[in-house]
Write a protein that holds these residues in place. Sequence first.
Motif, PDB file in Angstrom:
ATOM      1  N   LEU A  13       0.838  -1.192   0.000  1.00 60.64           N
ATOM      2  CA  LEU A  13       0.000   0.000   0.000  1.00 60.64           C
ATOM      3  C   LEU A  13       0.868   1.236   0.000  1.00 60.64           C
ATOM      4  N   THR A 216      -0.105   8.567   0.538  1.00 60.95           N
ATOM      5  CA  THR A 216      -0.719   7.247   0.593  1.00 60.95           C
ATOM      6  C   THR A 216      -1.291   6.938   1.968  1.00 60.95           C
ATOM      7  N   GLY A 244      -5.446   4.026  -0.439  1.00 62.61           N
ATOM      8  CA  GLY A 244      -4.551   3.306  -1.338  1.00 62.61           C
ATOM      9  C   GLY A 244      -4.142   4.100  -2.555  1.00 62.61           C
ATOM     10  N   SER A 264      -4.722  -0.416  -3.699  1.00 67.59           N
ATOM     11  CA  SER A 264      -5.192  -1.529  -2.879  1.00 67.59           C
ATOM     12  C   SER A 264      -6.579  -2.029  -3.267  1.00 67.59           C
ATOM     13  N   ASN A 289      -3.909  -3.970  -9.142  1.00 67.86           N
ATOM     14  CA  ASN A 289      -3.120  -3.042  -8.323  1.00 67.86           C
ATOM     15  C   ASN A 289      -2.558  -1.907  -9.179  1.00 67.86           C
TER      16      ASN A 289
END
Length: 326
Positions: A13, A216, A244, A264, A289
């Motif tokens: 992440l 993030t 994410g 994520s 992802n």
Amino acid sequence: MPRLPRLAGATALALAVGLLATAPAMGGEPAVSDPRIVAHFDFAQGGTPENLALEPDGSADLTFFFARKIVNVTRDGDTRTLATLPAVPNPHTPVVTAAVVTGIARAYDGTLYVNYATGTRKTGIWRLDRDGGAPRQIAELPADGFPNGLALDERRGVLYAADSVLGTVWRVSLENGTRTAWATGAELDPGTGANAAGVGSNGLRFHHNAVWVSNTDAATLLRIPVREDGSAGRIRTRATGLTGVDDFGFVERHGDTVLAALLSSDEVVRVRPDGSHAVVLTAADGLSNPTAVAVRGRSAYVTSAAYFTEDDPNLLLARVHQRARD
């Protein structure tokens, strides 16, 4: 081939990076449709696309995080390696341990710049001339940091690099490689809680005379104006709740409307100038992802690195067009 370093849930992440908006949208809101995967990559060989810059011919230059490569991918999916960053014995890169290539920026003359994180003196910004040749380091950044997003302001002759671990936006002179801690503050710092990945400022774009950064751990998109003297203005939060978030791109002709990759949750979201956001692409469209978005005209490019899924890292191309306001 030795097994690639595996990213723990919180650590992966941490690789994400930013998005958002601030000026009014023009002529309704952009919609995203007709997604198609134009190139698939090999996760086992380090084919994990982390960031991208677009060429005039519509092809995309990608950084392969674990493979330490810069590659070019055409709209038809033809892929060729442009350069490989030199191996580093015993890398000590924060967060991931391995030596990795992250952000990329392209100059008008075709010169490419990339961030290389190694945990050694090779950490910094590297240059690849448009005519090829071996990449060379033009600026050293702190070995205990993690340079991630990268953007170029050619008018001022500087690069901006987001450090995900040190919570800093570095400003680097193209003329002599001198670095300055251009912006710092709690808004850029990584989180410290139990669920934090240890990654703060991540994605970075230069847009409308401001540096935009995603955080993030904080799930935010930030805007930092560039003052007349080149110094950083006040950091302002432009969007929240972007869990994410990784890198992002601005939609042309729509002011500060952003398309951002949410690593994520396997999503790309449209972020409006008021900070509200809506999902426009998902795993069902091929995302695995997603790490970065770049937009040019009616085309949106999305890289997926498959850090968590370990399945089908790819480059996706979608259509951006007008739609009625929600």
